[in-house]
Design a protein around this motif. Structure first.
Motif, mmCIF file in Angstrom:
data_model
loop_
_atom_site.group_PDB
_atom_site.id
_atom_site.type_symbol
_atom_site.label_atom_id
_atom_site.label_comp_id
_atom_site.label_asym_id
_atom_site.label_seq_id
_atom_site.Cartn_x
_atom_site.Cartn_y
_atom_site.Cartn_z
ATOM 1 N N GLN A 114 44.789 -18.861 -13.456
ATOM 2 C CA GLN A 114 45.389 -19.784 -14.414
ATOM 3 C C GLN A 114 46.307 -19.048 -15.383
ATOM 4 N N LEU A 115 45.894 -17.854 -15.816
ATOM 5 C CA LEU A 115 46.735 -17.068 -16.728
ATOM 6 C C LEU A 115 48.024 -16.633 -16.035
ATOM 7 N N ASP A 116 47.955 -16.364 -14.730
ATOM 8 C CA ASP A 116 49.171 -16.056 -13.973
ATOM 9 C C ASP A 116 50.132 -17.237 -14.027
ATOM 10 N N LEU A 117 49.609 -18.449 -13.803
ATOM 11 C CA LEU A 117 50.460 -19.633 -13.821
ATOM 12 C C LEU A 117 51.055 -19.862 -15.209
ATOM 13 N N ILE A 118 50.268 -19.607 -16.237
ATOM 14 C CA ILE A 118 50.793 -19.720 -17.604
ATOM 15 C C ILE A 118 51.915 -18.712 -17.821
ATOM 16 N N LEU A 119 51.731 -17.490 -17.324
ATOM 17 C CA LEU A 119 52.784 -16.480 -17.429
ATOM 18 C C LEU A 119 54.036 -16.943 -16.686
ATOM 19 N N GLY A 120 53.847 -17.561 -15.507
ATOM 20 C CA GLY A 120 54.984 -18.080 -14.761
ATOM 21 C C GLY A 120 55.697 -19.187 -15.513
ATOM 22 N N LEU A 121 54.947 -20.072 -16.158
ATOM 23 C CA LEU A 121 55.566 -21.141 -16.943
ATOM 24 C C LEU A 121 56.272 -20.590 -18.177
ATOM 25 N N GLN A 122 55.756 -19.520 -18.742
ATOM 26 C CA GLN A 122 56.453 -18.865 -19.854
ATOM 27 C C GLN A 122 57.774 -18.272 -19.369
ATOM 28 N N TRP A 123 57.768 -17.728 -18.146
ATOM 29 C CA TRP A 123 59.023 -17.239 -17.552
ATOM 30 C C TRP A 123 60.019 -18.385 -17.427
ATOM 31 N N VAL A 124 59.542 -19.534 -16.983
ATOM 32 C CA VAL A 124 60.413 -20.704 -16.861
ATOM 33 C C VAL A 124 61.010 -21.069 -18.211
ATOM 34 N N GLN A 125 60.196 -21.122 -19.255
ATOM 35 C CA GLN A 125 60.708 -21.462 -20.577
ATOM 36 C C GLN A 125 61.771 -20.453 -21.027
ATOM 37 N N ARG A 126 61.583 -19.210 -20.667
ATOM 38 C CA ARG A 126 62.468 -18.143 -21.127
ATOM 39 C C ARG A 126 63.770 -18.082 -20.326
ATOM 40 N N ASN A 127 63.720 -18.438 -19.046
ATOM 41 C CA ASN A 127 64.830 -18.129 -18.143
ATOM 42 C C ASN A 127 65.481 -19.316 -17.449
ATOM 43 N N ILE A 128 64.842 -20.472 -17.410
ATOM 44 C CA ILE A 128 65.326 -21.507 -16.498
ATOM 45 C C ILE A 128 66.681 -22.071 -16.890
ATOM 46 N N ALA A 129 67.062 -21.988 -18.162
ATOM 47 C CA ALA A 129 68.387 -22.475 -18.566
ATOM 48 C C ALA A 129 69.490 -21.734 -17.826
ATOM 49 N N ALA A 130 69.287 -20.459 -17.540
ATOM 50 C CA ALA A 130 70.296 -19.681 -16.826
ATOM 51 C C ALA A 130 70.501 -20.172 -15.408
ATOM 52 N N PHE A 131 69.525 -20.890 -14.865
ATOM 53 C CA PHE A 131 69.618 -21.456 -13.516
ATOM 54 C C PHE A 131 70.044 -22.921 -13.542
ATOM 55 N N GLY A 132 70.437 -23.404 -14.712
ATOM 56 C CA GLY A 132 70.869 -24.788 -14.833
ATOM 57 C C GLY A 132 69.755 -25.752 -15.186
ATOM 58 N N GLY A 133 68.596 -25.246 -15.560
ATOM 59 C CA GLY A 133 67.457 -26.102 -15.869
ATOM 60 C C GLY A 133 67.294 -26.352 -17.351
ATOM 61 N N ASP A 134 66.537 -27.403 -17.662
ATOM 62 C CA ASP A 134 66.274 -27.789 -19.042
ATOM 63 C C ASP A 134 64.838 -27.394 -19.400
ATOM 64 N N PRO A 135 64.642 -26.400 -20.240
ATOM 65 C CA PRO A 135 63.269 -25.988 -20.585
ATOM 66 C C PRO A 135 62.491 -27.044 -21.357
ATOM 67 N N ALA A 136 63.174 -28.098 -21.828
ATOM 68 C CA ALA A 136 62.495 -29.185 -22.522
ATOM 69 C C ALA A 136 62.067 -30.297 -21.572
ATOM 70 N N ARG A 137 62.404 -30.161 -20.276
ATOM 71 C CA ARG A 137 62.002 -31.147 -19.268
ATOM 72 C C ARG A 137 61.439 -30.420 -18.052
#
Length: 528
Positions: free
Chosen positions: A185-208
């Protein structure tokens, strides 16, 4: 490490790949024209795949072999461009098959229509099934290019630690391993933190950010919905045949740790040997006997009072999650996927032996003779085989969803929607609508290896409906869309349910008889 498939070191592979002068990719493009994105950790190079950009094998955490049975550590920054054009090794497990497996398995994959920071597309993050012990997002059914292209979304899939590597509870043996019962579960949380930090660079919205998962992936989501550390990391959720009403208690978790040690020939006092054993040996220990459930050892999240401080959906829906829009779904005959209709358990099934064969398959302790009589009174035209699969589904695979959906409704969570997949497989007539069969409809991978969906016009329409609903939830927090009949909220006592089929429609409480029959005794979450 030694031993066949465990030899690959993904990070060395990545580092070496950056030195190659030319890499062939689909469409004949050279590495110089491959898409590149700047992340917080460094620049990565992906590829073009079926009309979208794909970035595979992105490290979000350090090699867990260096942190065995301890919390994950975020990936360290790099200087040179890292190539992310192939899937990384999966977590070591009993069912790895021919795929490369390694403790260095904290990698994720991204598919996007375009990597533009201002695009702000919805983000759909998928967690794989296989309970908490097996599985991987490298399965062709869950490749994200079709979903990203058709839904105009950014798709992320995440691999993480499993089985003993992710959930072996050692906190009562040594306080240094206080996190050990919930590492996956902590791995998945770390992965979601990566998403919050980086996904905008891939065209994603970290608020959705929407999380969705099938079977064990859904259970992981239900667990995250009760973990304070996951709060705010995702904004909508969908579980497909996967629920987690209660977690494992620490007493049962310790009993399983002792059984695991015994399977490896170790005493309690020798538990520290686990730190030095080859990972292949740790996988062998998974064959040990479960002292709680019987069968092979169960591993899953633990109520450790550190990361998980209450059960996800007991005694009620965790208030942390009731505001999150959520889809909960199941298939009509889940158990046809793991009780082989051509196997020994169904051979010679008749009215004289069906009750005895039902008993070991149920997770709700009711008299199987009474269950059979009740079904026959209600459905006199059913065959023994049909009754067997409907009863094992209703008494084993479906109750968790009912409990979770009802709990959300009782807590006043207005944005809940429930579905049931009714589509019979045209590929295997004995399969009907079984566990995992909703995956290709949501991902648009109808023709992928392992799909039982069929690829005709009717199946493509059904895929458009299901994929559209999941995309709409990610985009707006509501699964309703133009191509779907109205999907009402799940409220009590109506229990509105969308029945996805060749004639998709919403119906109130479509399995009321079965729901009420099995509600006469408590459901015990496997592993708790």
């Amino acid at each position: 490490m030694s031993g066949g498939r465990f030899l690959i070191n993904r990070r060395n592979l990545l580092a070496g790949a950056t030195a190659l002068p030319f890499i062939a990719v689909p469409g004949g493009l050279s590495a110089a024209r491959d898409p590149e994105v700047d992340t917080a950790e460094g620049r990565i190079r992906g590829l073009r795949e079926n009309g979208v950009l794909a970035f595979k094998g992105i490290p979000y955490g350090e090699d867990t072999a260096r942190y065995r049975f301890r919390a994950p550590v975020a990936a360290k920054p790099w200087n040179s461009v890292q190539t992310a054009q192939a899937f990384a090794p999966i977590c070591p497990q009993r069912r790895a098959g021919s795929e490369p497996a390694s403790e260095d398995c904290l990698f994720l994959n991204v598919w996007t229509p375009e990597a533009h920071p201002r695009a702000k597309r919805p983000v759909m993050v998928y967690f794989h099934g296989g309970a908490y012990s097996n599985g991987t997002v490298t399965d062709p059914l869950t490749h994200g290019q079709h979903l990203a292209a058709s839904g105009d979304v950014v798709v992320v899939t995440i691999n993480h630690r499993l089985n003993a590597l992710g959930y072996l509870y050692l906190a009562e043996f040594d306080k240094r391993f206080a996190d050990s019962g919930n590492l996956g579960q902590l791995d998945l949380i770390l992965g979601l933190q990566w998403v919050q930090r980086n996904i905008a660079a891939f065209g994603g919205d970290p608020a959705r950010v929407m999380v969705f998962g099938q079977s064990g992936g859904g259970a992981k989501i239900a667990t995250l919905m009760g973990m304070p550390a996951a709060k705010g990391l995702f904004h909508s959720a969908a579980t497909m045949s996967g629920q987690q009403v209660t977690a494992s208690g620490p007493g049962n978790a310790v009993a399983r740790t002792r059984a695991y040690l015994s399977a490896l020939g170790l005493s309690d006092a020798q538990f520290a040997s686990l730190l030095d054993l080859p990972v292949e040996k740790l996988v062998e220990g998974l064959e040990g006997h479960d002292p709680v459930l019987g069968g092979s050892l169960y591993f899953g999240p633990v109520l450790d009072m550190k990361w998980l401080t209450r059960h996800p959906f007991w005694p009620d829906a965790n208030p942390q999650s009731t505001g999150i829009p959520m889809i909960l779904g199941n298939t009509r005959e889940e158990t046809r996927a793991f009780i082989n209709p051509r196997g020994e358990k169904l051979a010679g099934l008749d009215w004289g032996n069906i009750a005895a064969r039902l008993r070991p398959e149920l997770k709700i302790d009711l008299d199987p003779d009474w269950i059979v009589k009740s079904y026959r009174d209600e459905y006199p035209d059913w065959s023994p085989v049909e009754l067997f699969y409907r009863a094992t589904t209703a008494g084993r695979s479906w109750p968790g969803q009912v409990i979770e959906a009802d709990a959300r409704a009782e807590a006043g969570a207005k944005r809940t929607w429930v579905y049931q997949l009714d589509h019979d497989s045209p590929i295997d007539p004995l399969r009907k609508a079984a566990h995992t069969d909703d995956i290709p409809f949501v991902f648009g991978t109808l023709a992928a290896e392992g799909s039982y969906s069929g690829t005709g016009e009717a199946q493509r329409k059904l895929s458009d409906q299901m994929m559209g609903a999941f995309v709409a939830l990610a985009r707006t927090g509501d699964p309703n869309h133009a191509g779907l009949p109205e999907w009402p909220h799940y409220e009590l006592p109506e229990r509105a349910t969308m029945r996805f089929d060749l004639n998709t429609r919403a119906e109130n409480d479509p399995r009321r008889f079965e729901r009420e029959l099995f509600a006469r005794a408590p459901y015990i979450q496997p592993g708790s």
